[in-house]
Design a protein around this motif. Structure first.
Motif, short mmCIF file in Angstrom:
data_model
loop_
_atom_site.label_atom_id
_atom_site.label_comp_id
_atom_site.label_asym_id
_atom_site.label_seq_id
_atom_site.Cartn_x
_atom_site.Cartn_y
_atom_site.Cartn_z
N ALA A 146 0.82 -1.21 0.00
CA ALA A 146 0.00 0.00 0.00
C ALA A 146 0.86 1.26 0.00
O ALA A 146 0.62 2.19 -0.78
N GLU A 147 1.87 1.29 0.86
CA GLU A 147 2.69 2.49 1.01
C GLU A 147 3.54 2.80 -0.22
O GLU A 147 3.95 3.94 -0.43
N ALA A 148 3.81 1.80 -1.04
CA ALA A 148 4.68 2.00 -2.21
C ALA A 148 3.96 2.66 -3.38
O ALA A 148 4.60 3.14 -4.31
N GLN A 149 2.63 2.71 -3.34
CA GLN A 149 1.86 3.20 -4.47
C GLN A 149 1.82 4.73 -4.53
O GLN A 149 1.78 5.39 -3.49
N GLU A 150 1.79 5.26 -5.76
CA GLU A 150 1.80 6.70 -5.96
C GLU A 150 0.49 7.15 -6.61
O GLU A 150 0.46 7.77 -7.67
N TRP A 151 -0.62 6.80 -5.96
CA TRP A 151 -1.94 7.16 -6.46
C TRP A 151 -2.97 6.81 -5.39
O TRP A 151 -2.59 6.34 -4.31
#
Length: 249
Positions: A146-151
């Motif tokens: 979850a934390e790695a996503q950029e959206w």
């Protein structure tokens, strides 16, 4: 430890939301989040209205839920297909309700091991000791994805996909709720995953325009700033997803 299916959601801009609003607003808006959690768990079922108030009926749900500040967790009691279906339905609805109307978030659905510890003790002096803790490798995996996503969006991890492939019509069921997409990550890389659609029914240019406007409004409401380059990137990536997948709805 036990192996279960987990849906992990993290609200974006939550610190700014807390710092930039009066207590009355915070209490009201958190009530909206609690309402959405209950509505999603109820899956269209409601209690008999009382004094004009309609409440979701969550008495038949087999899922567990824990909300800690900016994090919302749903998880099953085991790894059977029926439990996974309920989790997919609840997580799908929570994803589009929040991103489209209430609060931007990013999330992940995974299969993994967790341990739950819960309890409260109050002594004769009025002090208390409370434990409401969920931990384990499954939770770490969900958090990292979850934390790695950029959206604003939610990934269904390959650990879930592998189990769905073992079920008759498992992938077909998933594709009624999700679509394959090159998800933007913080390291400037894109990786293909199944991700939840934001909502069924985007079939006209006017409907698409309304959804795009709603997404930007959700990012900015509650006195959250959208001027930062990083926030604009998340908004644009979310809009790109909606535009590029509009024909899948």
């Amino acid at each position: 430890m036990k192996e279960v299916y987990i849906a992990y959601f993290d609200f974006m801009g939550f610190k700014e939301f807390i710092l930039n609003n009066e207590n009355e607003v915070l209490i009201r808006r958190m009530g909206h989040i609690f309402r959405d959690i209950e509505v999603c768990l109820g899956q269209g079922k409601y209690q008999e209205p009382s004094n004009g108030v309609l409440l979701a009926d969550i008495s038949k749900s087999k899922l567990n839920c824990l909300n800690i500040s900016d994090t919302v967790l749903f998880w099953t009691n085991g790894c059977d297909f029926e439990a996974l279906q309920e989790l997919l339905n609840v997580a799908y609805e929570f994803n589009w309700r929040e991103i489209g109307y209430n609060f931007p978030l990013r999330g992940a659905l995974v299969k993994g091991e967790i341990k739950e510890v819960s309890g409260k003790n109050t002594n004769s002096e009025g002090g208390s000791y409370s434990v409401q803790c969920l931990y384990g490798k499954g939770l770490v995996l969900a958090h990292d994805i979850a934390e790695a996503q950029e959206w604003a969006g939610t990934i269904i991890d390959k650990s879930i996909i592998n189990d769905l492939k073992k079920e008759i019509n498992g992938i077909e069921y998933l594709e009624s709720l999700a679509v394959k997409y090159q998800v933007p990550f913080k390291n400037d890389e894109n990786h293909e995953f199944y991700v939840f659609k934001l909502k069924k029914g985007i079939i006209t240019d006017e409907a698409l325009k309304n959804v795009l406007e709603a997404v930007e409004k959700v990012f900015s409401q509650d006195n959250k700033s959208i001027d930062k380059k990083s926030v604009q990137l998340k908004i644009n990536n979310t809009k790109d997803f909606i535009i590029n997948t509009k024909n899948t709805y």
